[in-house]
Design an enzyme around this catalytic site. Sequence first.
Site, short mmCIF file in Angstrom:
data_model
loop_
_atom_site.label_atom_id
_atom_site.label_comp_id
_atom_site.label_asym_id
_atom_site.label_seq_id
_atom_site.Cartn_x
_atom_site.Cartn_y
_atom_site.Cartn_z
N GLY A 1 -21.94 4.27 -0.85
CA GLY A 1 -21.02 4.67 -1.93
C GLY A 1 -20.98 3.60 -3.00
O GLY A 1 -21.95 2.86 -3.21
N ASN A 2 -19.83 3.50 -3.68
CA ASN A 2 -19.70 2.55 -4.80
C ASN A 2 -20.07 1.14 -4.37
O ASN A 2 -20.80 0.44 -5.07
CB ASN A 2 -18.26 2.55 -5.31
CG ASN A 2 -17.92 3.87 -5.96
OD1 ASN A 2 -18.74 4.46 -6.65
ND2 ASN A 2 -16.72 4.36 -5.72
N VAL A 3 -19.56 0.70 -3.22
CA VAL A 3 -19.83 -0.68 -2.78
C VAL A 3 -21.20 -0.79 -2.10
O VAL A 3 -22.00 -1.65 -2.44
CB VAL A 3 -18.73 -1.17 -1.81
CG1 VAL A 3 -19.03 -2.59 -1.36
CG2 VAL A 3 -17.35 -1.10 -2.47
N LYS B 1 0.87 -1.17 0.00
CA LYS B 1 0.00 0.00 0.00
C LYS B 1 0.91 1.22 0.00
O LYS B 1 2.00 1.18 0.57
CB LYS B 1 -0.85 0.01 1.28
CG LYS B 1 -2.09 0.84 1.18
CD LYS B 1 -3.21 0.03 0.52
CE LYS B 1 -4.49 0.79 0.42
NZ LYS B 1 -5.58 -0.04 -0.07
N GLY C 1 -23.11 3.62 4.77
CA GLY C 1 -22.36 4.08 3.60
C GLY C 1 -22.94 3.54 2.31
O GLY C 1 -22.88 2.34 2.05
P1 NAI Z 1 -17.04 5.38 -1.44
O1 NAI Z 1 -16.20 6.55 -1.09
O2 NAI Z 1 -17.61 5.25 -2.82
O3 NAI Z 1 -18.30 5.27 -0.42
C1 NAI Z 1 -18.23 5.50 0.93
C2 NAI Z 1 -19.57 6.09 1.32
O4 NAI Z 1 -19.63 6.18 2.74
C3 NAI Z 1 -19.81 7.48 0.77
O5 NAI Z 1 -21.09 7.55 0.18
C4 NAI Z 1 -19.71 8.38 2.01
O6 NAI Z 1 -20.53 9.53 1.91
C5 NAI Z 1 -20.17 7.44 3.09
N1 NAI Z 1 -19.72 7.74 4.44
C6 NAI Z 1 -18.50 8.18 4.85
N2 NAI Z 1 -18.47 8.28 6.20
C7 NAI Z 1 -19.67 7.87 6.64
C8 NAI Z 1 -20.25 7.76 7.93
N3 NAI Z 1 -19.57 8.07 9.03
N4 NAI Z 1 -21.53 7.30 8.03
C9 NAI Z 1 -22.23 6.97 6.91
N5 NAI Z 1 -21.72 7.08 5.66
C10 NAI Z 1 -20.48 7.52 5.53
O7 NAI Z 1 -16.16 4.09 -1.05
P2 NAI Z 1 -16.37 2.61 -1.56
O8 NAI Z 1 -15.52 2.37 -2.76
O9 NAI Z 1 -17.82 2.28 -1.61
O10 NAI Z 1 -15.68 1.78 -0.37
C11 NAI Z 1 -16.35 1.61 0.89
C12 NAI Z 1 -15.42 0.89 1.85
O11 NAI Z 1 -15.07 -0.38 1.30
C13 NAI Z 1 -14.09 1.62 2.11
O12 NAI Z 1 -13.70 1.39 3.43
C14 NAI Z 1 -13.13 0.92 1.16
O13 NAI Z 1 -11.79 0.98 1.64
C15 NAI Z 1 -13.66 -0.49 1.20
N6 NAI Z 1 -13.33 -1.27 0.00
C16 NAI Z 1 -13.75 -0.85 -1.23
C17 NAI Z 1 -13.45 -1.60 -2.36
C18 NAI Z 1 -13.96 -1.21 -3.71
O14 NAI Z 1 -13.95 -2.06 -4.62
N7 NAI Z 1 -14.44 0.02 -3.92
C19 NAI Z 1 -12.63 -2.82 -2.27
C20 NAI Z 1 -12.32 -3.21 -0.91
C21 NAI Z 1 -12.63 -2.43 0.17
#
Ligand code: NAI
Length: 342
Positions: free
Chosen positions: A172-174, A78, A170
């Site tokens: 987001g994407n996932v 990382k 959350g």
């Molecule tokens: P993202 O940035 O697209 O989504 C995160 C979401 O969480 C956002 O909508 C944000 O507004 C929300 N958020 C942030 N703090 C918050 C809180 N305190 N309460 C409620 N919502 C909150 O990120 P993504 O890509 O969806 O990833 C989510 C998690 O999964 C991260 O921890 C990332 O490291 C992990 N991850 C993601 C992968 C991927 O393929 N995108 C792969 C492996 C792990």
Amino acid sequence: LTAELHERDFEQLVLCRDPEVGLESVIAVHDTTLGPSLGGVRMRRYPSRAAAVADAMNLAQAMTYKAALAGLPLGGGKSVINADPRVANRDEVLIAHAKYIAALNGRYVPALDMGTSVRDLELIGRHVPVVCAQRGDPSYYTARGVVRSIEVALEACGRSVAGSRVAIQGLGNVGLHVARMLCAAEAEVLAADIDPVRVHDAVDELGVTATDLADILFVDVDVVAPCAAGGAIDEHAVPRLRASALVGAANNMLSTPALARDLRERGIVHVPDFVANAGGLIAVEAELRDDESGLADRVDAIADTARDMLNRSELGGIDVVSVALSMATEIIEGNRKYRPWF
Ligand code: NAI
């Protein structure tokens, strides 16, 4: 720091500086027994240099275990750039960081992470031997593996997805993909996000129940799925959980791995994040090899690993994170003398 490197079996830690452009970054290579260390380039302003080093090390270590347990020929690495992603000379900072990565000669393969974009990875790719520029978005596959893990956790609780209640932190994407898949499988989904637009859209599209940010982890549901930032579950959160299972995508969701023991004592079924969220890494590795055949099946196989882990935890009376770590270590040690890629 040297003591910590030895204690945690780190191969290499590179602290990088380029005062000309204001670069301050860390490249952590945890283990390359199974292959080159692949891991995201994270860009964020950390409260201290020590916090940046700790984040890089924790995330790199998790990548080693994630790759090993997913059966991938990759090690764990990382890198973090300690800078605000909106910094004015962003490209210069990224190029300076890329030059340090290049000096590792392929031992660390940079990929996307928080604070970096596909364009940034393309820029870095002009300066390093191998880059994972990620044409596709791996989030769908990450979510698919999370949902398979939720199914296994529910099975361990004697339930199935249809009719179960799942709280997602959350969207987001996932998280949004997880919500879509669960709603399609007739689960009842509760969700919260700091971005009200995301919640509003998910209510409109899927009919999820909008829930208070402060309550989402502690509502009375079958599964809580943290899909936002890491460290969401700390020593204060564990006693307040009311769900039967904890399974989500957020990397390093437990503020310390020792909390897995407390979860076990409370009878909460837990699938470690580095097992449940490996779908994205499986997809990224397939893209790197330019061979996506059987990808969905390989992601779905996360369910077999999760089930095996929960069984071993139950039979051995050991928390599931310890079980996962010993399974990963066994895989790595079994390959150590071959070091297939060196
Ligand atoms: P993202 O940035 O697209 O989504 C995160 C979401 O969480 C956002 O909508 C944000 O507004 C929300 N958020 C942030 N703090 C918050 C809180 N305190 N309460 C409620 N919502 C909150 O990120 P993504 O890509 O969806 O990833 C989510 C998690 O999964 C991260 O921890 C990332 O490291 C992990 N991850 C993601 C992968 C991927 O393929 N995108 C792969 C492996 C792990």
